[in-house]
Design an enzyme around this catalytic site. Sequence first.
Site, PDB file in Angstrom:
ATOM      1  N   PHE A 138      39.232   9.857  48.276  1.00 54.22           N
ATOM      2  CA  PHE A 138      38.033   9.877  49.268  1.00 54.22           C
ATOM      3  C   PHE A 138      38.346   9.499  50.525  1.00 54.22           C
ATOM      4  O   PHE A 138      38.991   8.438  50.688  1.00 54.22           O
ATOM      5  CB  PHE A 138      37.035   8.746  48.620  1.00 54.22           C
ATOM      6  CG  PHE A 138      35.823   8.363  49.259  1.00 54.22           C
ATOM      7  CD1 PHE A 138      34.863   9.133  49.251  1.00 54.22           C
ATOM      8  CD2 PHE A 138      35.663   7.571  50.518  1.00 54.22           C
ATOM      9  CE1 PHE A 138      33.619   9.363  50.106  1.00 54.22           C
ATOM     10  CE2 PHE A 138      34.481   7.442  51.337  1.00 54.22           C
ATOM     11  CZ  PHE A 138      33.254   8.124  50.940  1.00 54.22           C
ATOM     12  N   ASP A 223      46.146   7.287  53.897  1.00 53.19           N
ATOM     13  CA  ASP A 223      44.688   6.760  54.008  1.00 53.19           C
ATOM     14  C   ASP A 223      44.685   5.149  53.640  1.00 53.19           C
ATOM     15  O   ASP A 223      44.503   4.844  52.325  1.00 53.19           O
ATOM     16  CB  ASP A 223      43.688   7.435  53.734  1.00 53.19           C
ATOM     17  CG  ASP A 223      42.262   7.018  53.791  1.00 53.19           C
ATOM     18  OD1 ASP A 223      42.141   5.906  53.929  1.00 53.19           O
ATOM     19  OD2 ASP A 223      41.200   7.883  53.427  1.00 53.19           O
ATOM     20  N   LYS A 252      38.213  -0.754  56.536  1.00 55.44           N
ATOM     21  CA  LYS A 252      37.364  -1.649  55.724  1.00 55.44           C
ATOM     22  C   LYS A 252      37.811  -3.166  56.061  1.00 55.44           C
ATOM     23  O   LYS A 252      37.043  -3.794  56.763  1.00 55.44           O
ATOM     24  CB  LYS A 252      37.542  -1.369  54.337  1.00 55.44           C
ATOM     25  CG  LYS A 252      36.851  -0.035  54.202  1.00 55.44           C
ATOM     26  CD  LYS A 252      36.779  -0.050  52.573  1.00 55.44           C
ATOM     27  CE  LYS A 252      35.296   1.089  52.115  1.00 55.44           C
ATOM     28  NZ  LYS A 252      35.921   2.559  51.947  1.00 55.44           N
TER      29      LYS A 252
HETATM   30  C1  LIG Z   1      35.642   3.709  52.516  1.00 53.38           C
HETATM   31  C2  LIG Z   1      36.815   4.665  52.840  1.00 53.38           C
HETATM   32  C3  LIG Z   1      36.873   5.561  53.688  1.00 53.38           C
HETATM   33  C4  LIG Z   1      35.553   5.887  54.640  1.00 53.38           C
HETATM   34  O1  LIG Z   1      35.240   4.676  55.532  1.00 53.38           O
HETATM   35  P1  LIG Z   1      34.003   4.600  56.343  1.00 53.38           P
HETATM   36  O2  LIG Z   1      34.073   3.471  57.182  1.00 53.38           O
HETATM   37  O3  LIG Z   1      32.693   4.574  55.264  1.00 53.38           O
HETATM   38  O4  LIG Z   1      33.657   5.889  57.109  1.00 53.38           O
HETATM   39  C5  LIG Z   1      37.707   6.417  54.020  1.00 53.38           C
HETATM   40  N1  LIG Z   1      38.847   6.350  53.030  1.00 53.38           N
HETATM   41  C6  LIG Z   1      39.114   5.513  52.161  1.00 53.38           C
HETATM   42  C7  LIG Z   1      40.251   5.375  51.456  1.00 53.38           C
HETATM   43  C8  LIG Z   1      37.865   4.714  52.046  1.00 53.38           C
HETATM   44  O5  LIG Z   1      38.070   3.742  50.985  1.00 53.38           O
END
Ligand SMILES: *Cc1c(COP(=O)(O)O)cnc(C)c1O
Length: 396
Positions: A138, A223, A252
């Site tokens: 994701f 990521d 986050k």
């Molecule tokens: C939550 C998340 C995103 C997206 O972050 P947003 O602030 O909602 O755009 C991208 N990559 C990972 C691994 C995430 O957990």
Amino acid sequence: MNFEDYIKKDSQYHIHTYGRLPVLFTKGKGCTLWDISGKSYLDFLSGIGVTSVGHCHPAVIDAIKSQAEQLIHVSNLFYVAPQIELAEKLVNLSFGDKCFFANSGAEANEGAVKLVRKYSKTFLSGDKYEIITAYRSFHGRTMKMLAATGQPEKQKPFEPIPIGFKHIPLNDLSALREAITGRTCAVMLEPIQGEGGVYPCNFKYLQDVRCLCDEKGLLLILDEVQTGVGRTGKMFAYEHFDMEPDIISLAKGLGGGLPIGAFIAKDRIAKAFEPGDHGSTFGGGPVICAAALAVIKTIEEEGLIENSAKMGSLIEDKLNELSRNSSIIKEIRGKGLMVGIELEREIAKEVVSKCLSEGLIINNIGKKIIRFLPPLCVAEDDIDKAMKIFKKALLN
Ligand SMILES: *Cc1c(COP(=O)(O)O)cnc(C)c1O
């Protein structure tokens, strides 16, 4: 307005993109939230891995307040003091040399992908633009990050999907090797997949990916939007793997609840960007950067990385015990305070909702996976309390 009025107006006025749980919180402190009726809840979700130092930490409140009184916004056409301090801090804490600030995780990833593309065009020969990511990954909700996200069912309703991404199964090195072509410029992985169901990279796999990237001249983006900033018991999850990426993205847990995204890169890559190549109106603003600095300072002063590792093992021990004494748990995954529990039966949603009514906030991913993402400041007492509620919800 009372709770019923809010529910009615939410369905009348807000576009229906969220399956809301039936609670409206009005106050938070540390690991506790209170709803509109005054009932308290133990928060084992932290937003979704966001409120890392707990709700409304005094240091974060002070940083926001005093910066807001001083200066709320100035354009990135000018120098921004807290932004420069935060960049220095993140660089000193990580493998990287340079930092850029955005407003969200998706945006941080977009920036990282743009940097990789520009690097590729500037320094590499041939037309290399393709990025390999994993199934069940994701990476965010923008069109490009939807393309990066290896979940075809999420992409379907929005076709045509932007090109330039290719997906492989995680922890399968030969699949990655086979997917690499003359067009590939980078690999992008979550060290532990979050939204996809808490699936960690194997230690050896990520090391081998690093070697393969070096061998083929590819960049490695991690990521760390969910795994970064202490979540897994290290400041950054890559530290568990005894290797270094070329770029990481964060978001986050970095802003204490305010919106921020960032990517950190090695200088040899970062220098592909020139003035005008990338930017943001709000990214790296004074208030959010002051808040993020307070978050990092709090993590350091309160020993929250150590706490994350320690409390993470405690949760794991308790879950293992629960697993031995019942046949409902199939697998326990994750690291530190990023915990995934796969169940044998499709009852994850009911378990989450039972816990919620008993005052414990957790999360389900699909029908079989439960996720805990408690604040990094979670204490033993909180864990005892949470595990009692969870056990009851799971077994009854
Ligand atoms: C939550 C998340 C995103 C997206 O972050 P947003 O602030 O909602 O755009 C991208 N990559 C990972 C691994 C995430 O957990």
